[in-house]
Design a protein around this motif. Structure first.
Motif, PDB file in Angstrom:
ATOM      1  N   PHE A 182       0.812  -1.229   0.000  1.00 35.52           N
ATOM      2  CA  PHE A 182       0.000   0.000   0.000  1.00 35.52           C
ATOM      3  C   PHE A 182       0.843   1.275   0.000  1.00 35.52           C
ATOM      4  CE2 PHE A 182      -0.250  -0.243   4.828  1.00 35.52           C
ATOM      5  CZ  PHE A 182       0.099   1.062   5.126  1.00 35.52           C
ATOM      6  N   ILE A 183       2.143   1.176   0.357  1.00 35.06           N
ATOM      7  CA  ILE A 183       3.017   2.342   0.185  1.00 35.06           C
ATOM      8  C   ILE A 183       3.582   2.282  -1.234  1.00 35.06           C
ATOM      9  CG2 ILE A 183       5.078   3.561   0.976  1.00 35.06           C
ATOM     10  CD1 ILE A 183       2.930   3.722   2.989  1.00 35.06           C
ATOM     11  N   GLY A 184       2.736   2.582  -2.190  1.00 37.52           N
ATOM     12  CA  GLY A 184       3.116   2.569  -3.595  1.00 37.52           C
ATOM     13  C   GLY A 184       2.901   3.942  -4.208  1.00 37.52           C
ATOM     14  N   PRO A 185       2.901   4.019  -5.528  1.00 39.33           N
ATOM     15  CA  PRO A 185       2.678   5.302  -6.207  1.00 39.33           C
ATOM     16  C   PRO A 185       1.369   5.960  -5.805  1.00 39.33           C
ATOM     17  CG  PRO A 185       3.393   3.627  -7.765  1.00 39.33           C
ATOM     18  CD  PRO A 185       3.100   2.919  -6.486  1.00 39.33           C
ATOM     19  N   LEU A 225      -7.213  16.459   6.226  1.00 41.19           N
ATOM     20  CA  LEU A 225      -7.651  15.089   5.941  1.00 41.19           C
ATOM     21  C   LEU A 225      -6.813  14.039   6.677  1.00 41.19           C
ATOM     22  CD1 LEU A 225      -8.595  15.132   2.141  1.00 41.19           C
ATOM     23  CD2 LEU A 225     -10.079  15.205   4.133  1.00 41.19           C
ATOM     24  N   LEU A 226      -6.067  14.487   7.672  1.00 42.99           N
ATOM     25  CA  LEU A 226      -5.324  13.525   8.482  1.00 42.99           C
ATOM     26  C   LEU A 226      -6.267  12.571   9.201  1.00 42.99           C
ATOM     27  CD1 LEU A 226      -2.481  15.763   9.990  1.00 42.99           C
ATOM     28  CD2 LEU A 226      -2.194  13.820   8.441  1.00 42.99           C
ATOM     29  N   TRP A 227      -7.474  13.046   9.534  1.00 43.28           N
ATOM     30  CA  TRP A 227      -8.465  12.188  10.190  1.00 43.28           C
ATOM     31  C   TRP A 227      -8.842  11.010   9.301  1.00 43.28           C
ATOM     32  CZ3 TRP A 227     -13.139  10.975   8.044  1.00 43.28           C
ATOM     33  CH2 TRP A 227     -13.566  11.771   6.979  1.00 43.28           C
ATOM     34  N   ALA A 228      -8.984  11.272   7.992  1.00 45.43           N
ATOM     35  CA  ALA A 228      -9.354  10.214   7.052  1.00 45.43           C
ATOM     36  C   ALA A 228      -8.243   9.169   6.953  1.00 45.43           C
ATOM     37  CB  ALA A 228      -9.650  10.799   5.675  1.00 45.43           C
ATOM     38  N   LEU A 229      -7.006   9.632   6.959  1.00 43.76           N
ATOM     39  CA  LEU A 229      -5.885   8.711   6.907  1.00 43.76           C
ATOM     40  C   LEU A 229      -5.778   7.919   8.207  1.00 43.76           C
ATOM     41  CD1 LEU A 229      -3.565   7.666   5.246  1.00 43.76           C
ATOM     42  CD2 LEU A 229      -2.140   9.520   6.099  1.00 43.76           C
ATOM     43  N   GLY A 230      -6.005   8.598   9.332  1.00 43.35           N
ATOM     44  CA  GLY A 230      -5.991   7.898  10.626  1.00 43.35           C
ATOM     45  C   GLY A 230      -7.044   6.806  10.675  1.00 43.35           C
ATOM     46  N   LEU A 231      -8.251   7.134  10.190  1.00 43.61           N
ATOM     47  CA  LEU A 231      -9.337   6.147  10.123  1.00 43.61           C
ATOM     48  C   LEU A 231      -8.941   4.983   9.217  1.00 43.61           C
ATOM     49  CD1 LEU A 231     -12.319   5.317  10.630  1.00 43.61           C
ATOM     50  CD2 LEU A 231     -12.920   6.666   8.617  1.00 43.61           C
ATOM     51  N   SER A 232      -8.304   5.307   8.092  1.00 44.17           N
ATOM     52  CA  SER A 232      -7.889   4.271   7.141  1.00 44.17           C
ATOM     53  C   SER A 232      -6.857   3.325   7.758  1.00 44.17           C
ATOM     54  CB  SER A 232      -7.298   4.918   5.891  1.00 44.17           C
ATOM     55  OG  SER A 232      -8.222   5.783   5.273  1.00 44.17           O
ATOM     56  N   LYS A 245       1.266  -9.038  16.150  1.00 44.71           N
ATOM     57  CA  LYS A 245       2.319  -8.045  16.401  1.00 44.71           C
ATOM     58  C   LYS A 245       2.937  -7.580  15.086  1.00 44.71           C
ATOM     59  CE  LYS A 245       6.685  -7.459  18.926  1.00 44.71           C
ATOM     60  NZ  LYS A 245       7.698  -8.141  19.794  1.00 44.71           N
ATOM     61  N   ASP A 246       3.190  -8.525  14.196  1.00 45.22           N
ATOM     62  CA  ASP A 246       3.755  -8.203  12.882  1.00 45.22           C
ATOM     63  C   ASP A 246       2.841  -7.260  12.112  1.00 45.22           C
ATOM     64  OD1 ASP A 246       5.324  -8.673  10.351  1.00 45.22           O
ATOM     65  OD2 ASP A 246       3.473  -9.691   9.776  1.00 45.22           O
ATOM     66  N   THR A 247       1.532  -7.545  12.148  1.00 44.45           N
ATOM     67  CA  THR A 247       0.558  -6.724  11.426  1.00 44.45           C
ATOM     68  C   THR A 247       0.489  -5.310  11.983  1.00 44.45           C
ATOM     69  OG1 THR A 247      -0.777  -8.690  10.920  1.00 44.45           O
ATOM     70  CG2 THR A 247      -1.868  -6.550  10.748  1.00 44.45           C
ATOM     71  N   ILE A 248       0.394  -5.196  13.300  1.00 41.83           N
ATOM     72  CA  ILE A 248       0.252  -3.886  13.940  1.00 41.83           C
ATOM     73  C   ILE A 248       1.483  -3.007  13.699  1.00 41.83           C
ATOM     74  CG2 ILE A 248       0.087  -2.693  16.161  1.00 41.83           C
ATOM     75  CD1 ILE A 248      -1.664  -5.043  17.132  1.00 41.83           C
ATOM     76  N   ILE A 249       2.671  -3.569  13.893  1.00 41.69           N
ATOM     77  CA  ILE A 249       3.901  -2.791  13.728  1.00 41.69           C
ATOM     78  C   ILE A 249       4.081  -2.334  12.282  1.00 41.69           C
ATOM     79  CG2 ILE A 249       6.430  -2.909  13.783  1.00 41.69           C
ATOM     80  CD1 ILE A 249       6.185  -4.711  16.235  1.00 41.69           C
ATOM     81  N   ALA A 250       3.873  -3.265  11.340  1.00 36.86           N
ATOM     82  CA  ALA A 250       4.101  -2.948   9.927  1.00 36.86           C
ATOM     83  C   ALA A 250       3.128  -1.883   9.424  1.00 36.86           C
ATOM     84  CB  ALA A 250       3.973  -4.216   9.087  1.00 36.86           C
ATOM     85  N   GLY A 280       1.497   3.757   8.108  1.00 39.61           N
ATOM     86  CA  GLY A 280       0.618   4.888   8.381  1.00 39.61           C
ATOM     87  C   GLY A 280       1.386   6.144   8.731  1.00 39.61           C
ATOM     88  N   LEU A 281       2.471   5.981   9.484  1.00 42.37           N
ATOM     89  CA  LEU A 281       3.319   7.120   9.844  1.00 42.37           C
ATOM     90  C   LEU A 281       3.916   7.760   8.591  1.00 42.37           C
ATOM     91  CD1 LEU A 281       4.745   8.816  12.028  1.00 42.37           C
ATOM     92  CD2 LEU A 281       6.573   7.094  12.036  1.00 42.37           C
ATOM     93  N   VAL A 282       4.351   6.917   7.656  1.00 43.44           N
ATOM     94  CA  VAL A 282       4.908   7.420   6.401  1.00 43.44           C
ATOM     95  C   VAL A 282       3.850   8.185   5.615  1.00 43.44           C
ATOM     96  CG1 VAL A 282       5.847   6.746   4.153  1.00 43.44           C
ATOM     97  CG2 VAL A 282       6.675   5.635   6.238  1.00 43.44           C
ATOM     98  N   SER A 283       2.638   7.624   5.535  1.00 46.47           N
ATOM     99  CA  SER A 283       1.549   8.277   4.792  1.00 46.47           C
ATOM    100  C   SER A 283       1.222   9.646   5.382  1.00 46.47           C
ATOM    101  CB  SER A 283       0.297   7.389   4.794  1.00 46.47           C
ATOM    102  OG  SER A 283       0.548   6.160   4.143  1.00 46.47           O
ATOM    103  N   MET A 284       1.193   9.728   6.714  1.00 42.82           N
ATOM    104  CA  MET A 284       0.924  11.012   7.355  1.00 42.82           C
ATOM    105  C   MET A 284       2.037  12.015   7.068  1.00 42.82           C
ATOM    106  SD  MET A 284      -0.712   9.996  11.053  1.00 42.82           S
ATOM    107  CE  MET A 284      -2.306   9.167  11.146  1.00 42.82           C
ATOM    108  N   ALA A 285       3.275  11.522   7.046  1.00 42.12           N
ATOM    109  CA  ALA A 285       4.401  12.403   6.744  1.00 42.12           C
ATOM    110  C   ALA A 285       4.291  12.956   5.325  1.00 42.12           C
ATOM    111  CB  ALA A 285       5.717  11.635   6.906  1.00 42.12           C
TER     112      ALA A 285
END
Length: 406
Positions: free
Chosen positions: A18-21, A38-45, A230-235, A240-245
């Motif tokens: 999902f971290i693609g073009p 729209l950070l709220w929308a990304l947070g929800l996503s 744990k793998d799912t949550i961390i990854a 999500g942090l990258v998307s917000m950045a």
């Protein structure tokens, strides 16, 4: 460190998908047009992605089957089963074909910054030959089947680009109070398509099938569920942090419109200066080609599970599916449509398909004859049902807006 790396599993693959073009483009456009609002929308996503992917991973670990295989096993009536499988296959084909076009267009978007005039005319039609070059490269890698080394190398490049956005977001010195306000929901109609795009680029429907199918390669017993969770949550949190950045970096661009990679690269200029467009070009190409390999494979796994095909990655039936998806992606990417528009359409298409696929997953996760004591809790059901409702609401509003504007 060795133990930590040994526990990295399919969650990383989901994040890399999902971290693609699409993520780079849609998140940058969200920042350019609407700032932090729209950070709220990304947070929800991100929350939705985490909840749904955890369900998919749990299903795969407990049953040792993919989502399509499990769904198929729940219907005895041939007519009902055929309709269900038809809906799933159609949804995945439409979504993945659009997503593949967006992936390839993302790679083209990156290369076109370095290679000028990539269009050629043939029989009155103009084609972008970079789309075909990327398509041939993806075809060769998929056909050989030995794509892991290339994929890992490209993921490193994508992570490099992601780090660049995080650094850029910090360098832009965003107003923290405005960033916090960005997490307050706003359903303004002019932001609707961008909201759906953010949902579609984060919660990718085919990733639910892919995660459930590949997780069993890493973990084989229900006792290993904490590791999978744990793998799912961390990854996904990292993604999500990258998307917000990217949204925060995009908000610093002094422009109202994004049409090409050069416009996207403006968000990297505070860190890389004149070299920003080359950094972004490399990252977009890496993101595009990595996802261009993943999307057709996911579609092939889904169809294989739905139709009960035997054989591995090199079987003719399996190859025929990913070849078809790849071909559609190349064709739509090369037709002269602006890459930005194709990428946005792919994310919106995914957003519209999400409630259908998520609804099927939520239904299966409550089947005790499949999962036993590992079915959803009441809290998980409440969150999952809310995600489906919100996704359906956004999808219906989007369709209605299109209809009234016809």
């Amino acid at each position: 460190m060795k133990k930590w790396f040994s526990n990295i599993g399919p969650g990383t693959l989901v994040t890399a998908a999902f971290i693609g073009p699409g993520t780079v483009t849609v998140c940058t456009i969200a920042g350019v047009k609407f700032g932090y609002t729209l950070l709220w929308a990304l947070g929800l996503s991100i929350i939705a992605c985490m909840v749904l992917q955890e369900m998919a991973a749990r299903l795969g670990v407990v049953t040792q089957n993919g989502l399509s295989e499990v769904l198929k096993s729940q219907f005895d009536n041939k007519i009902v089963k055929s309709i269900l499988l038809g809906i799933i296959i159609s949804a995945i084909f439409i979504g993945n074909a659009a997503y593949e076009a967006g992936n390839i267009s993302g790679g083209v978007l990156g290369l076109s910054t370095i290679i000028e005039s990539p269009n050629i005319s043939l029989g009155g039609f103009a084609f972008n030959y970079l789309s075909w070059i990327i398509g041939v490269l993806a075809f060769v890698v998929l056909y050989i089947g030995n794509y892991k080394i290339l994929e890992r190398s490209l993921i490193v490049l994508v992570l490099f680009m992601s780090l660049a956005f995080i650094i850029t977001a910090i360098v832009t010195k965003p107003d923290i109070s405005l960033v916090v306000k960005g997490f307050v929901p706003d359903f303004s109609s002019e932001k609707l398509f961008t909201v759906i795009g953010l949902v579609g680029t984060t919660v990718v429907p085919y990733n639910l099938f892919l995660h459930a199918s590949v997780v069993k390669e890493k973990w084989n017993t229900p006792e290993e569920l904490p590791l999978a969770r744990k793998d799912t949550i961390i990854a996904i949190s990292a993604g999500g942090l990258v998307s917000m950045a990217i949204i925060i970096a995009g908000a610093a661009i002094l422009s109202n419109e994004v049409n090409n990679a050069a416009d996207l690269a403006k968000s990297l200029e505070p860190v890389f200066g004149p070299a920003a467009k080359y950094v972004l070009s490399l990252g977009l190409f890496a993101a595009g080609i990595t996802s261009a390999i993943t999307a057709p494979l996911a579609a092939a796994y889904v169809v294989k599970g739905c139709l009960g095909w035997q054989g591995g990655l090199k079987s003719k039936q399996f190859r025929s599916v990913w070849m078809f998806i790849l071909f559609l992606g190349v064709v739509f990417s090369s037709l002269g449509i602006k890459p930005i528009k194709i990428i946005q359409f792919a994310q919106v298409a995914n957003g519209l398909l999400l409630p259908v696929i998520a609804g099927f997953l939520l239904w299966v996760m409550n089947k005790k004859n499949i999962l036993g004591k590992y079915t959803n809790s009441k809290v998980q059901n409440a969150i999952g049902f809310l995600i489906v409702l919100i996704a359906a609401f956004l999808g219906c509003r989007s369709i209605w807006k299109v209809v009234i504007n016809l």
